[in-house]
Motif scaffolding. Structure first.
Motif, mmCIF file in Angstrom:
data_model
loop_
_atom_site.group_PDB
_atom_site.id
_atom_site.type_symbol
_atom_site.label_atom_id
_atom_site.label_comp_id
_atom_site.label_asym_id
_atom_site.label_seq_id
_atom_site.Cartn_x
_atom_site.Cartn_y
_atom_site.Cartn_z
ATOM 1 N N ALA A 146 -4.904 6.407 -0.981
ATOM 2 C CA ALA A 146 -3.398 5.592 -1.078
ATOM 3 C C ALA A 146 -3.785 4.770 -2.322
ATOM 4 O O ALA A 146 -5.191 4.289 -2.359
ATOM 5 C CB ALA A 146 -2.786 4.927 -0.115
ATOM 6 N N TYR A 147 -2.663 3.938 -2.796
ATOM 7 C CA TYR A 147 -3.016 2.490 -3.422
ATOM 8 C C TYR A 147 -2.706 1.572 -3.772
ATOM 9 O O TYR A 147 -1.807 1.831 -2.778
ATOM 10 C CB TYR A 147 -2.459 3.117 -5.525
ATOM 11 N N ARG A 148 -3.020 0.631 -3.731
ATOM 12 C CA ARG A 148 -2.246 -0.755 -3.457
ATOM 13 C C ARG A 148 -1.914 -1.722 -4.560
ATOM 14 O O ARG A 148 -3.484 -1.622 -5.288
ATOM 15 C CB ARG A 148 -3.446 -1.639 -2.580
ATOM 16 N N GLY A 202 10.309 12.314 -8.286
ATOM 17 C CA GLY A 202 10.039 14.175 -8.969
ATOM 18 C C GLY A 202 9.184 14.539 -10.086
ATOM 19 O O GLY A 202 9.299 15.039 -10.899
ATOM 20 N N LEU A 203 7.878 13.817 -9.786
ATOM 21 C CA LEU A 203 7.326 14.166 -10.496
ATOM 22 C C LEU A 203 6.304 14.861 -9.650
ATOM 23 O O LEU A 203 5.945 14.262 -8.866
ATOM 24 C CB LEU A 203 6.272 12.949 -10.680
ATOM 25 N N PRO A 204 5.173 15.306 -10.802
ATOM 26 C CA PRO A 204 4.225 16.268 -9.824
ATOM 27 C C PRO A 204 3.172 15.031 -9.608
ATOM 28 O O PRO A 204 2.960 14.394 -10.346
ATOM 29 C CB PRO A 204 3.682 17.480 -11.080
ATOM 30 N N VAL A 205 2.311 14.857 -8.393
ATOM 31 C CA VAL A 205 1.313 14.230 -7.902
ATOM 32 C C VAL A 205 0.452 13.165 -9.139
ATOM 33 O O VAL A 205 -0.354 12.713 -9.193
ATOM 34 C CB VAL A 205 0.807 14.275 -6.292
ATOM 35 N N GLU A 206 -0.110 14.749 -10.066
ATOM 36 C CA GLU A 206 -0.818 14.636 -11.032
ATOM 37 C C GLU A 206 -0.696 13.628 -12.380
ATOM 38 O O GLU A 206 -1.338 12.958 -12.168
ATOM 39 C CB GLU A 206 -1.627 16.152 -11.588
ATOM 40 N N VAL A 207 0.900 14.008 -12.505
ATOM 41 C CA VAL A 207 1.053 13.081 -13.364
ATOM 42 C C VAL A 207 1.539 11.537 -13.255
ATOM 43 O O VAL A 207 1.316 10.502 -13.543
ATOM 44 C CB VAL A 207 2.935 14.372 -13.349
ATOM 45 N N VAL A 211 0.925 -1.343 0.329
ATOM 46 C CA VAL A 211 -0.305 -0.266 -0.074
ATOM 47 C C VAL A 211 0.912 1.498 0.005
ATOM 48 O O VAL A 211 2.041 1.458 0.891
ATOM 49 C CB VAL A 211 -1.171 -0.027 1.609
ATOM 50 N N PHE A 212 0.684 2.146 -1.074
ATOM 51 C CA PHE A 212 1.581 3.234 -0.942
ATOM 52 C C PHE A 212 0.889 4.623 -0.934
ATOM 53 O O PHE A 212 -0.290 4.547 -1.849
ATOM 54 C CB PHE A 212 2.685 2.979 -2.034
ATOM 55 N N ASP A 213 1.214 5.494 -0.988
ATOM 56 C CA ASP A 213 1.147 7.289 -0.407
ATOM 57 C C ASP A 213 1.334 7.617 -1.886
ATOM 58 O O ASP A 213 2.551 8.012 -2.114
ATOM 59 C CB ASP A 213 1.724 7.869 0.095
ATOM 60 N N VAL A 218 5.526 8.186 -3.697
ATOM 61 C CA VAL A 218 6.115 8.277 -5.035
ATOM 62 C C VAL A 218 6.315 8.825 -5.486
ATOM 63 O O VAL A 218 7.383 8.818 -5.964
ATOM 64 C CB VAL A 218 4.772 6.827 -5.406
ATOM 65 N N ALA A 219 5.610 9.797 -5.701
ATOM 66 C CA ALA A 219 6.052 11.394 -6.884
ATOM 67 C C ALA A 219 6.586 11.853 -6.277
ATOM 68 O O ALA A 219 7.470 12.133 -7.337
ATOM 69 C CB ALA A 219 4.254 12.013 -6.867
#
Length: 172
Positions: A135-137, A109-114, A98-100, A104-105
């Motif tokens: 979160a995603y899993r 080095g990415l915008p969270v939207e990308v 499970v990750f936030d 990860v973004a």
């Protein structure tokens, strides 16, 4: 169910399965019959099982619980994804089942939207799904393990460091 896992494993092996192996198979397969059969067959083919009085059990001599056929099936599913999607999935795999997406973004080095756009592609491929909160899993831990197996040691260490720095930045 645990009883169904035990029964299916015993049917594949044509012999009883020890309770500890049954518990391990239930945990690793998450009750998914395809993964369960692949785990049992892969372990049997790789001499990863040994007979005991209570039934077949796992031979723990450094054996992997990711049989080659299951890994190939997961790799085939992942191969359909764009390289950019796979890159963020590998970072997410280092982060955990499970990750936030913010962590990860940041590590990528990415915008969270990308990042979330890329995760949508992975979600359509049934690789990840929304988890608790924002979160995603990963749909299955075998998917995560396959992604981790694709990383070299140096890359994995670098990603662990990036995830750790991101966590420190978000939770301090």
């Amino acid at each position: 169910t645990p009883d169904e896992v035990s029964a299916l494993a015993a049917a594949v092996l044509d012999a009883d399965v020890a309770p500890e192996l049954s518990r391990l198979l239930a945990q690793r397969s998450e009750g998914n019959p395809f993964f369960l059969e692949e785990l049992v067959r892969g372990l049997a083919e790789a001499d990863g099982l040994e007979p005991r009085v209570q039934g077949w059990t796992f031979a723990r001599r450094g054996r992997s619980l990711l049989p080659p056929r299951a890994a190939r099936a997961v790799e085939q599913r992942l191969a359909k994804l764009d390289t950019a999607v796979l890159d963020v999935l590998r970072i997410a795999a280092v982060n955990g089942r499970v990750f936030d997406p913010r962590i990860v973004a940041d590590a990528a080095g990415l915008p969270v939207e990308v990042l979330e756009d890329r995760l949508q592609d992975a979600q359509r491929a049934h690789v990840v799904r929304p988890g608790p909160g924002d979160a995603y899993r990963f749909e299955h831990d075998l998917i995560r393990e396959t992604l981790l197996a694709q990383l070299g040691q140096a890359r994995r260490r670098a990603l662990h460091a990036a995830i750790g720095a991101s966590i420190d930045g978000h939770y301090q």
